[in-house]
Design a protein around this motif. Structure first.
Motif, PDB file in Angstrom:
ATOM      1  N   LYS A 146     -17.812 -26.794  33.122  1.00 12.19           N
ATOM      2  CA  LYS A 146     -16.611 -26.867  32.292  1.00 12.19           C
ATOM      3  C   LYS A 146     -16.289 -28.322  31.994  1.00 12.19           C
ATOM      4  O   LYS A 146     -16.575 -29.223  32.786  1.00 12.19           O
TER       5      LYS A 146
ATOM      6  N   MET B  19     -10.930 -25.115  28.558  1.00 14.44           N
ATOM      7  CA  MET B  19     -12.269 -25.508  28.993  1.00 14.44           C
ATOM      8  C   MET B  19     -13.329 -24.544  28.472  1.00 14.44           C
ATOM      9  O   MET B  19     -13.158 -23.331  28.540  1.00 14.44           O
ATOM     10  N   GLU B  20     -14.423 -25.106  27.967  1.00 17.05           N
ATOM     11  CA  GLU B  20     -15.600 -24.323  27.600  1.00 17.05           C
ATOM     12  C   GLU B  20     -16.439 -24.084  28.855  1.00 17.05           C
ATOM     13  O   GLU B  20     -16.454 -24.906  29.769  1.00 17.05           O
ATOM     14  N   HIS B  21     -17.132 -22.964  28.907  1.00 13.28           N
ATOM     15  CA  HIS B  21     -17.918 -22.626  30.095  1.00 13.28           C
ATOM     16  C   HIS B  21     -19.366 -22.332  29.757  1.00 13.28           C
ATOM     17  O   HIS B  21     -19.667 -21.710  28.737  1.00 13.28           O
TER      18      HIS B  21
END
Length: 272
Positions: free
Chosen positions: A263, A211-213
């Motif tokens: 996310k 996941m990107e945050h």
């Protein structure tokens, strides 16, 4: 009542040193509150009496799945058609002042702590009443919605104050997450939650995940592990974390450390 950080803009005096905590690296970026000044704001098409600080957008070497803005709307300002892209979903989280959100024909008065999920294709507008005496500020997170057969995300409005945080197992309530959607609801392909650490609370391992945050610190301070660096952060700072960037933190106190967390979730990885 929580005290959410909102920038005031302005400029530092000519006597100030330029030394600050801003850093841009391959795995992460930190935009500290001290750089959220007047000269880095941008106007938004279709918005009146409004300025924005754009914290993240999809560009090579930075965010890939989302954009995130701080939007400040002066009294009498707003937009009748804020979202120009039909396939884009969004979340608004109010940090200061009050706005009127009209969502699919229904009015919602939102103050600090107000949260709205705006489904892709929804009809919405937002105004700050001319009768108000202060500007309203909110976080606006946008993502291209990825449809899934048999599921459909629907818009809703709630408040931070009305959602009970869920403690992480085995943490004695020192680490909790305010979840605005059910994590198991596959209709949603992004989560925008609030994470809270009490003083001394910690993420006790280096999270390393797909996941990107985007993390905007709402209140408090902490030291954050980002890839192979320890970085001090405080209310008003923004962090972008690339997928698989190792991350952990220690909350510094004396009060709670809270951040708004984006996310991307619940979708298979596209290979073709």
């Amino acid at each position: 009542m929580a005290n959410y950080y909102s920038p005031d803009g302005g400029l530092p005096p000519q006597t100030a040193l330029l030394t600050d905590r801003a850093v841009v690296k391959e795995a992460y970026t930190v935009i500290p509150k001290g750089v959220l000044r007047d000269i880095v704001t941008s106007n938004l098409p279709g918005w009146d009496k409004t300025r924005s600080w754009i914290l993240a957008k999809p560009i090579l070497g930075f965010a890939t799945t989302f954009s995130q803005l701080i939007v400040e709307v002066s009294p009498g300002g707003g937009s009748s058609h804020p979202e120009a892209e039909a396939g884009v979903e969004g979340v608004i989280f109010v940090t200061r002042g009050a706005v009127m959100l009209t969502l699919d024909g229904e009015d919602h008065a939102m103050e600090a702590g107000g949260y709205a999920y705006l489904a892709a294709g929804s009809d919405w507008s937002l105004k700050n009443s001319a009768a108000h005496t202060e500007a309203a500020t909110f976080q606006w997170i946008r993502k291209a919605y990825e449809p899934l057969a048999g599921y459909r995300a629907t818009s809703f409005v709630t408040r931070d104050q009305d959602v009970t945080p869920r403690a992480m197992p085995g943490t004695d309530d020192t680490w909790a997450t305010t979840r605005f959607v059910d994590p198991d609801d596959l209709a949603h392909d992004m989560h925008v939650n609030i994470v809270t650490f009490q003083p001394g609370g910690t993420i006790p391992f280096a999270e390393t995940h797909v996941m990107e945050h985007g993390l905007f610190v709402l209140e408090g301070k902490a030291v954050y592990r980002l890839n192979d660096d320890w970085v001090e952060v405080e209310a008003g700072d923004f962090m972008w974390l690339r997928a698989f960037c190792p991350q952990a933190c220690y909350a510094g106190g004396p009060g709670a450390f809270r951040y708004l967390l984006y996310k991307d979730v619940n979708r298979q990885i596209r290979l073709t």
